[in-house]
Design a protein around this motif. Structure first.
Motif, PDB file in Angstrom:
ATOM      1  N   THR C   7      17.715 -34.197  -3.121  1.00  0.00           N
ATOM      2  CA  THR C   7      18.355 -32.789  -4.099  1.00  0.00           C
ATOM      3  C   THR C   7      19.865 -32.963  -4.608  1.00  0.00           C
ATOM      4  OG1 THR C   7      16.958 -31.880  -2.361  1.00  0.00           O
ATOM      5  CG2 THR C   7      18.161 -30.344  -3.692  1.00  0.00           C
ATOM      6  N   GLY C   8      20.606 -33.521  -3.857  1.00  0.00           N
ATOM      7  CA  GLY C   8      22.084 -33.450  -4.152  1.00  0.00           C
ATOM      8  C   GLY C   8      22.246 -34.314  -5.583  1.00  0.00           C
ATOM      9  N   TYR C   9      21.601 -35.365  -5.341  1.00  0.00           N
ATOM     10  CA  TYR C   9      21.598 -36.250  -6.580  1.00  0.00           C
ATOM     11  C   TYR C   9      21.203 -35.612  -7.668  1.00  0.00           C
ATOM     12  CZ  TYR C   9      22.361 -40.098  -3.602  1.00  0.00           C
ATOM     13  OH  TYR C   9      22.869 -41.035  -2.318  1.00  0.00           O
ATOM     14  N   LEU C  11      21.108 -32.591  -8.413  1.00  0.00           N
ATOM     15  CA  LEU C  11      21.850 -31.314  -8.829  1.00  0.00           C
ATOM     16  C   LEU C  11      22.992 -31.792  -9.634  1.00  0.00           C
ATOM     17  CD1 LEU C  11      21.704 -29.131  -5.541  1.00  0.00           C
ATOM     18  CD2 LEU C  11      20.585 -28.541  -8.068  1.00  0.00           C
ATOM     19  N   MET C  12      23.412 -33.068  -9.158  1.00  0.00           N
ATOM     20  CA  MET C  12      24.743 -33.623  -9.603  1.00  0.00           C
ATOM     21  C   MET C  12      24.550 -34.432 -10.846  1.00  0.00           C
ATOM     22  SD  MET C  12      28.013 -33.826  -8.647  1.00  0.00           S
ATOM     23  CE  MET C  12      28.805 -33.967 -10.328  1.00  0.00           C
ATOM     24  N   PRO C  14      22.819 -34.223 -13.998  1.00  0.00           N
ATOM     25  CA  PRO C  14      23.317 -33.821 -15.371  1.00  0.00           C
ATOM     26  C   PRO C  14      24.676 -33.701 -15.591  1.00  0.00           C
ATOM     27  CG  PRO C  14      21.808 -32.180 -14.641  1.00  0.00           C
ATOM     28  CD  PRO C  14      22.222 -33.097 -13.334  1.00  0.00           C
ATOM     29  N   ALA C  15      25.675 -33.377 -14.958  1.00  0.00           N
ATOM     30  CA  ALA C  15      26.865 -33.142 -15.096  1.00  0.00           C
ATOM     31  C   ALA C  15      27.483 -34.669 -14.866  1.00  0.00           C
ATOM     32  CB  ALA C  15      27.687 -32.274 -14.150  1.00  0.00           C
ATOM     33  N   ALA C  16      27.044 -35.360 -13.955  1.00  0.00           N
ATOM     34  CA  ALA C  16      27.805 -36.653 -13.938  1.00  0.00           C
ATOM     35  C   ALA C  16      27.360 -37.591 -14.879  1.00  0.00           C
ATOM     36  CB  ALA C  16      27.045 -37.232 -12.788  1.00  0.00           C
ATOM     37  N   TRP C  18      26.958 -36.443 -18.234  1.00  0.00           N
ATOM     38  CA  TRP C  18      27.758 -35.712 -19.148  1.00  0.00           C
ATOM     39  C   TRP C  18      29.237 -36.338 -19.225  1.00  0.00           C
ATOM     40  CZ3 TRP C  18      25.606 -32.207 -22.452  1.00  0.00           C
ATOM     41  CH2 TRP C  18      26.102 -31.724 -23.487  1.00  0.00           C
ATOM     42  N   LEU C  19      29.932 -36.330 -17.975  1.00  0.00           N
ATOM     43  CA  LEU C  19      31.282 -36.586 -17.841  1.00  0.00           C
ATOM     44  C   LEU C  19      31.395 -38.333 -17.846  1.00  0.00           C
ATOM     45  CD1 LEU C  19      32.487 -34.389 -14.857  1.00  0.00           C
ATOM     46  CD2 LEU C  19      33.192 -34.613 -17.222  1.00  0.00           C
ATOM     47  N   VAL C  21      29.059 -40.120 -19.594  1.00  0.00           N
ATOM     48  CA  VAL C  21      29.055 -40.644 -21.132  1.00  0.00           C
ATOM     49  C   VAL C  21      30.206 -40.235 -21.911  1.00  0.00           C
ATOM     50  CG1 VAL C  21      27.690 -40.700 -23.010  1.00  0.00           C
ATOM     51  CG2 VAL C  21      26.476 -40.952 -20.807  1.00  0.00           C
ATOM     52  N   PHE C  22      30.733 -39.117 -21.810  1.00  0.00           N
ATOM     53  CA  PHE C  22      31.649 -38.493 -22.878  1.00  0.00           C
ATOM     54  C   PHE C  22      33.013 -38.252 -22.252  1.00  0.00           C
ATOM     55  CE2 PHE C  22      27.200 -36.526 -23.957  1.00  0.00           C
ATOM     56  CZ  PHE C  22      27.266 -37.212 -25.214  1.00  0.00           C
ATOM     57  N   PHE C  23      33.100 -38.678 -21.033  1.00  0.00           N
ATOM     58  CA  PHE C  23      34.778 -38.769 -20.391  1.00  0.00           C
ATOM     59  C   PHE C  23      35.134 -40.238 -20.042  1.00  0.00           C
ATOM     60  CE2 PHE C  23      37.840 -38.408 -16.764  1.00  0.00           C
ATOM     61  CZ  PHE C  23      38.682 -37.885 -17.925  1.00  0.00           C
ATOM     62  N   VAL C  24      34.362 -41.000 -19.250  1.00  0.00           N
ATOM     63  CA  VAL C  24      34.633 -42.463 -18.671  1.00  0.00           C
ATOM     64  C   VAL C  24      34.628 -43.294 -19.514  1.00  0.00           C
ATOM     65  CG1 VAL C  24      34.135 -43.862 -16.651  1.00  0.00           C
ATOM     66  CG2 VAL C  24      34.089 -41.295 -16.201  1.00  0.00           C
TER      67      VAL C  24
END
Lengths: 271, 387, 282
Positions: C7-9, C11-12, C14-16, C18-19, C21-24
């Motif tokens: 479950t943790g994976y 939930l995490m 989509p945000a992971a 996004w960050l 691809v578009f931040f790191v």
């Protein structure tokens, strides 16, 4: 000695407060000027930086300047959509980080912190570098702005919701389960209502960050003009007074939301 | 929302007739320590049962396993014939009053109390809530939110919220810990009264020995994940079986001695040159060295040479080293010839003047009040409660 | 609530993503950009040629702006720290029932457009504005002296814009201080000044460190204040990067400057946190 002591104490009691209020005044002078200038009639003068005559004209004809209201609308659309997506993704991530153990959890916490600690110019140029190298250099616009805004809003949402979630008394959920609420009922009846103020605050913050962003947006917008970019554009030739109207409206709306929320919570918990 | 699923759940309804709560070989291990070690325990239906022990003794973990908020490593939990070891918390006829009350801050008092009934789809909820709030004397506060209430009121809401479900077992986790002393005393009597009225099984966890003795029919003293001794408050106090119980429940003088003889119904112990006798049912060792125990209020003191009205073990050569006047009684420390200081509490009946510091005294107690514990037990166990 | 190992994976994820691809990943793109062949352009495309000389070029041509950015940001941060501390202290300990009102007033400017507010400074500091008039009447400024287009104006703008970022973390840590600790210091013979120096200030260090970072980092990368309130003599590194990217199209130099700025900031932040002894912030 005694008198000196008392004078010293009086100064200590009130000087700090007075100095603090002066700092607040410093923070509010520009806003007061914006409000004042929204009533400025500068039709007879080329100098946009001086108050001439009082007029309602700017408020009655907000959309008169070319392209300004379109830019505001564009900013609202981007702000709402980026807020929606960032709030949903950020809330899910906050739940994952607070409620679940998984591989890479601590590095995730660091990565979330980084966008808040990087200069916007660096983030903006990085994203531009990515778009250009991916062949999107010529297609910058609403979509790339939206992507950028979700990116920098995410961290703020995650941090805000995480704080609220971490402060939540775990006993409350246990109490709900003890009182015959299944896992999903517990979530919708207890967890979600209690975390909701954090989510709402995160959404408000997201929207204002998105609506106000200039540096990152300017690098990734292509030909699309948002409200801050419009202001930037006209700043060189002299801004129309209607910009001040928009600034005043934004301020009043935000103030109304914050104060309204404060009064609402106070009514709920006078203790 | 799976409200429908909750509604069809019938198992939460109290069964016909009360049932005993039985724990068998219940064990809970955490990553670094064992909180509860093979616990066997039966709580008879309808009784007020207290789990008493210092913090970290495993009492709260035991309670949480009964509530279903913690899963046991091994062992079973039965309610009558029904095995509830692995039942979800919301399928057990068990409710909890939490230590910090855990009242839902977003719901008013009425809705807090109604929460359990609503989840179970009960009819005329409002009527029942009204009655329950009357029972805890909060009917006028129904529309307030929990943060607006005092600690004592919140406590009563928490009690009402659990009780309204008529659980077979009501668990109370240090429910009075946050209240001040006077309020705590009145709540103790109040809760006891309610328990007698509703006749449910109450399991109460506390570290306060006075609270346990005031409220419970039966007390189990827990230490280090196991039960040291179980019984009525009088049994535990008058005839402790371990040094831990002797020290944790009230105070005890424990004096080193050696068993001289054990014949008939009396064990004779040589105690620094004086022979004392102890009834055989209070002697928890029959040979070798041991600790002679005597409660301070059973120790009588008199100026040297004057008669003491206790025919029994008589020791001379004591010196008063400390006198504390506490109103109802005077508490003396008496240094004995072998160097140990004994505690002696005397009721302030006014029959005799209070002894002075430095007075030479004789000490005595009736043999039937003493008890004997094995020497291999730690004489200081349970004496200092780190709380 | 901890159902399911994965479950943790989920939930995490989509945000992971996004960050990621578009931040790191963009940081790698930026690094690649900084190593482009400087002869390329948006039209002809770019090649990563490991052209490390971009960095030397960037530094040689734009060292002034880089240095000025750090200098302005440093001064602005110190001024923010002083003003912010006074305000946060007043709210936390002196405001009484006005505390919430003052807090709202600190947050409120956040919600008004950054650019509009900065333009309003331009008006306040204008040559015929009341501040200049006032200072000239007092003869603190000469008849021809200006405030606009000076470092003073740019730094004032930076201080103004980032002050809330200083006040909020400072307030958060001051508010947590148990007033009894300060009273205890007084009881143990510390004068109010010493009590502040030895008790209040050390206990508010986490807030001060967080506040200075939140002020310094965005100030160093800012170009809006330099552009609107300064002149070409107050150009900061942000102006240069922005200009190279959007007007000149010299992606290679712009990338190299961005990377340099990031490296300098990261190095300074790490050093600063070590020195301040508040590693637990990260």
């Amino acid at each position: 000695m005694n008198v000196l002591h008392r004078v010293g104490r009086w100064i200590g009691e009130h000087l700090v407060l007075a100095a603090g209020v002066l700092v607040l005044v410093y923070m509010f002078v520009p806003i007061a000027v914006v409000m004042l200038m929204s009533f400025n009639d500068n039709s007879k003068s080329r100098n946009v930086y001086a108050f001439r005559d009082f007029t309602w004209h700017n408020w009655a004809n907000v959309c008169q300047p070319d392209g300004m209201c379109e830019a505001v609308l564009r900013s609202v659309v981007i702000g709402l959509s980026a807020t929606l997506v960032a709030t949903i993704l950020g809330t899910l991530a906050a739940f994952a980080l607070v409620r679940h153990r998984f591989l890479g959890r601590s590095s995730m916490n660091t990565i979330i912190f980084l966008p808040m600690a990087s200069p916007e110019i660096v983030m903006g140029s990085s994203l531009l570098a990515l778009f250009v190298s991916a062949g999107f250099g010529g297609r910058l616009g609403m979509v790339t702005i939206f992507i950028a805004h979700v990116m920098f809003c995410l961290s703020f949402v995650i941090v805000t919701v995480k704080a609220r979630l971490a402060g939540l008394d775990g006993n409350l959920e246990e109490a709900a389960m003890d009182l015959y609420a299944s896992e999903s009922t517990t979530f919708w009846r207890v967890t979600f209502p209690l975390v909701f103020p954090g989510i709402a605050a995160a959404a408000l913050l997201s929207f204002s960050l998105s609506f106000d962003d200039f540096i990152i947006t300017n690098l990734n917008a292509g030909q699309t003009v948002t409200f801050p970019m419009y202001v930037w554009g006209v700043a060189q030739r002299g801004i129309p007074m209607q910009v001040n109207v928009i600034g005043t409206i934004m301020f009043l709306v935000a103030l109304a939301i914050v104060v309204g929320n404060m009064l609402a919570t106070r009514r709920k918990q006078p203790a | 929302m799976s409200l429908a699923a909750d509604r069809t759940d019938t198992t939460a309804r109290p069964a016909e007739g009360p049932r005993d709560l039985r724990l068998a070989a219940l064990t809970k291990e955490f990553a670094t320590f064992t909180a509860v070690r093979s616990l066997d325990l039966t709580v008879p239906a309808g009784t007020f049962f207290a789990l008493l022990g210092p913090s970290g003794c495993g009492k709260t973990t035991t309670l949480r396993m009964v509530a279903g908020l913690e899963t046991p490593t091994s062992g079973t939990i039965h309610l009558g014939d029904r095995d509830i070891t692995w039942e979800k918390p919301y399928r057990r006829p068990v409710n909890t009053v939490f230590q910090n009350y855990a009242l839902f801050p977003h719901l008013d008092i009425h809705e807090n109390v109604a929460f359990g009934l609503r989840r179970r789809g009960v009819k005329d909820v409002d009527q029942q809530v009204q009655e329950m709030l009357e029972l805890v004397e909060l009917e006028s506060q129904a529309r307030k939110k929990p943060p607006q209430m005092s600690g004592g009121q919140q406590q009563r809401v928490a009690l009402a919220r659990a009780l309204i479900n008529r659980p077979e077992v009501l668990l109370l986790d240090e429910p009075l810990g946050a209240l001040d002393l006077k309020l705590r005393r009145s709540m103790q009597i109040e809760i006891k009264r309610i328990q007698e009225e509703v006749g449910l099984t109450f399991v109460h966890v506390t570290h306060d020995q006075e609270e346990a003795m005031t409220m419970a029919d039966t007390i189990a003293v827990m230490n280090g994940g196991v039960i040291e001794q179980m019984g009525s408050p009088t049994e535990l106090y008058e005839n402790p079986q371990t040094t831990f119980v002797a020290n944790f429940l009230g105070q005890s003088n424990l004096i080193a001695g050696t068993v001289a003889s054990a014949e008939g119904d009396v064990v004779r112990v040589d105690m620094h040159g004086t022979q004392v006798s102890i009834p055989v049912d209070r002697a928890h060792t029959r040979t070798g060295a041991g600790w002679v125990g005597i409660r301070p209020e059973k120790v009588l003191v008199a100026p040297a040479g004057e008669p003491i009205d206790a025919p029994g073990n008589h020791m001379t050569g004591g010196v008063v080293t400390d006198v504390s006047f506490v109103g109802v009684s005077t508490q003396y420390l008496v240094r004995m010839p072998w160097g140990q200081e004994l505690m002696a509490f005397e009721q302030n009946t006014g029959r005799r003047k209070i002894l002075r510091h430095g007075a030479e005294v004789d000490v005595s107690w009736r043999p039937e009040f003493a008890f004997l514990l094995p020497a291999d037990q730690d004489v200081r166990a349970g004496a200092f409660e780190e709380d | 609530m901890r159902r399911g190992r994965f479950t943790g994976y989920w939930l995490m994820l989509p945000a992971a993503l996004w960050l990621g691809v578009f931040f790191v990943i963009p940081f790698y793109s930026l690094l690649a950009t900084s190593l482009y062949d400087p002869e390329g352009s948006v039209l002809t495309g770019y090649d990563v040629t490991w052209h490390v000389a971009n960095f030397a070029d960037a530094l040689r041509e734009h060292a002034d702006e880089l240095w000025r950015s750090l200098w302005y940001a440093g001064v602005a941060t110190v001024i923010c720290a002083v003003l912010g501390y006074v305000l946060a202290y007043a709210i936390a300990f002196k405001a009484g029932r006005w505390r919430n009102v003052m807090l709202v007033l600190v947050i409120a400017p956040f919600f008004t457009s950054f650019l509009v507010r900065t333009l309003s400074w331009k008006l306040i500091l204008a040559d015929d504005g009341f501040v200049v008039d006032f200072l000239q009447t007092l003869h603190l400024m000469g008849e021809d002296d200006r405030l606009l287009a000076t470092p003073v104006a740019v730094i004032a703008g930076l201080v103004y814009n980032f002050l809330p970022f200083m006040v909020l973390p400072l307030y958060a840590s001051l508010e947590k201080i148990d007033v009894r600790l300060i009273e205890a210091a007084g009881d143990l013979y510390a004068s109010p000044a010493r009590g502040f120096w030895k008790v209040t200030l050390p206990l508010s260090m986490p807030g001060l460190v967080a506040g200075t970072l939140l002020t310094f980092i965005p100030s160093a990368g800012d170009y809006i204040n330099a552009q609107l309130l300064g002149s070409t003599n107050q150009r900061m590194v942000g102006n240069v990067i922005q200009d190279l990217f959007t007007n000149t199209g010299d992606y290679a130099t712009a990338g190299a400057l961005s990377v340099t700025l990031m490296v300098i900031i990261v190095a300074m932040v790490v050093l600063y946190i070590r020195k301040a002894g508040t590693e637990e912030l990260l």
